[in-house]
Design an enzyme around this catalytic site. Structure first.
Site, short mmCIF file in Angstrom:
data_model
loop_
_atom_site.label_atom_id
_atom_site.label_comp_id
_atom_site.label_asym_id
_atom_site.label_seq_id
_atom_site.Cartn_x
_atom_site.Cartn_y
_atom_site.Cartn_z
N ASN A 10 1.00 -1.23 0.11
CA ASN A 10 -0.04 -0.04 -0.03
C ASN A 10 0.89 1.14 -0.04
OD1 ASN A 10 -1.81 2.03 0.57
ND2 ASN A 10 -2.36 1.32 2.44
N TRP A 11 0.95 1.78 -1.20
CA TRP A 11 1.79 2.87 -1.30
C TRP A 11 1.44 4.16 -0.75
CZ3 TRP A 11 3.75 2.28 -7.12
CH2 TRP A 11 4.30 1.13 -7.23
N LYS A 12 0.09 4.18 -0.31
CA LYS A 12 -0.39 5.43 0.29
C LYS A 12 -0.45 6.66 -0.57
CE LYS A 12 0.09 3.19 4.76
NZ LYS A 12 -0.11 3.59 5.94
N HIS A 95 -9.71 1.16 5.08
CA HIS A 95 -8.17 1.02 5.58
C HIS A 95 -8.84 2.06 6.89
CE1 HIS A 95 -4.27 2.35 6.40
NE2 HIS A 95 -3.95 1.34 5.69
N GLU A 97 -6.98 4.53 7.91
CA GLU A 97 -6.74 5.73 8.03
C GLU A 97 -8.05 6.57 7.26
OE1 GLU A 97 -3.05 5.56 5.84
OE2 GLU A 97 -2.23 4.95 7.56
N GLU A 167 -5.60 -5.23 10.75
CA GLU A 167 -4.26 -4.09 10.87
C GLU A 167 -4.79 -3.37 12.20
OE1 GLU A 167 -2.80 -2.92 7.00
OE2 GLU A 167 -4.26 -1.66 7.31
N GLY A 173 2.21 2.17 10.81
CA GLY A 173 3.09 3.10 10.55
C GLY A 173 3.98 3.51 12.04
N SER A 212 3.20 -2.36 10.37
CA SER A 212 4.63 -2.36 10.85
C SER A 212 5.23 -3.54 10.26
CB SER A 212 5.04 -2.04 12.06
OG SER A 212 4.49 -0.73 12.43
N GLY A 233 2.64 -1.24 4.37
CA GLY A 233 2.80 0.11 4.11
C GLY A 233 4.10 0.60 3.72
N GLY A 234 4.67 1.34 4.93
CA GLY A 234 5.92 1.89 4.89
C GLY A 234 7.26 1.05 4.07
C1 PEP Z 1 -0.96 0.19 6.24
O1 PEP Z 1 -0.87 1.27 6.13
O2 PEP Z 1 -1.80 -0.75 5.68
C2 PEP Z 1 0.10 -0.49 6.99
C3 PEP Z 1 0.28 -1.64 7.18
O3 PEP Z 1 1.21 0.37 7.19
P1 PEP Z 1 2.94 0.17 7.71
O4 PEP Z 1 3.24 -1.35 7.07
O5 PEP Z 1 3.47 1.35 7.57
O6 PEP Z 1 2.45 -0.15 9.20
#
Ligand code: PEP
Length: 251
Positions: A10-12, A95, A97, A167, A173, A212, A233-234
């Protein structure tokens, strides 16, 4: 039933057109075509360009959100049909967010989930509790409510052919992933919830862990029996890290 692992990046809202193309090319070049499915979800404006790069390769394309409406006067929205047209196979819905910052309700997530399926996309429905909810001992109840919204009105069969991403909001994050045993316990609870409506769907639904995930913790998380891969994500913004995570999932 053996479920094929899946890792989704997920490049956000990150990067430029050039960086998106560079990242997609690096994944296509470096991705080991192994035992896991792999997908990336770039920002909307870069979908078409990334589609051109990953077409015909083992890297699939997904979007980060979708409108619950089919078409019409919905300024700023993007329909499932448009995503399908541009080459998406997957779409993330619900998601955290979007749930927490944009007020997306369980019903809204359910509507997006259904619309995606109608248009031939495979939804990845995100569920997860906040830190406050976990500390209050309400994690399973909150996640159960979010899963129930997907299962309502005969939705269990659709869930069996889709993906749920657990999640925990406090792990996204933050660099603080859930302990593999705690994640496994929640994944089991989600699978049991699906089983209470439809046993076959519980066996087939892929439940990803997100929060994470990195190249160091992925293998242990993915070794848990009910963790079928990851939503990343990251670490998905760095091709080497993301490819290492895909390898940890068998891909
Ligand atoms: C996400 O936003 O779906 C996610 C899991 O982010 P991260 O891996 O950065 O925690």
């Amino acid at each position: 039933m053996a479920r094929r692992p899946l890792v989704v990046g997920n490049w956000k809202m990150n990067g430029t057109a050039r960086e998106a193309a560079h990242l997609a090319r690096a994944l296509v070049d470096g991705h080991p075509d192994g035992a896991a499915d792999v997908a990336v979800c770039p920002p909307f404006p870069y979908l078409a360009a990334v589609a051109g790069i990953v077409a015909g390769t083992p890297v699939a394309l997904g979007a980060q959100d979708v409108s619950p409406q089919a078409s019409g006067a919905h300024t700023g929205e993007v329909s499932a049909g448009m995503l399908h047209d541009v080459g998406c196979r997957w779409v993330i819905v619900g998601h955290s967010e979007r749930r927490t910052r944009l007020g997306e309700t369980d019903e809204a997530v359910r509507a997006k989930f259904e619309r995606a399926r109608e248009s031939g996309l495979a939804p990845i429905a995100c569920v997860g509790e906040t830190l406050e909810e976990r500390e209050a001992g309400e994690a399973e109840q909150v996640v159960g409510r979010q899963v129930d919204a997907l299962l309502a009105d005969g939705g269990a069969e659709a869930v069996g052919e889709s993906v749920i991403a657990y999640e925990p909001v406090w792990a996204i994050g933050t660099g603080r992933n859930a302990a593999p045993e705690d994640a496994q316990a929640m994944h089991r609870a989600v699978r049991d919830r699906v089983a209470s409506r439809r046993a076959a769907a519980a066996e087939s639904v892929r439940i990803l862990y997100g929060g994470s995930v990195n190249e160091k913790n992925a293998a242990e998380l993915f070794s848990m029996p009910d963790i079928d891969g990851g939503l990343v994500g990251g670490a998905s913004l760095d091709p080497d890290r993301f490819i290492a995570i895909c390898r940890a999932a068998g891909g």
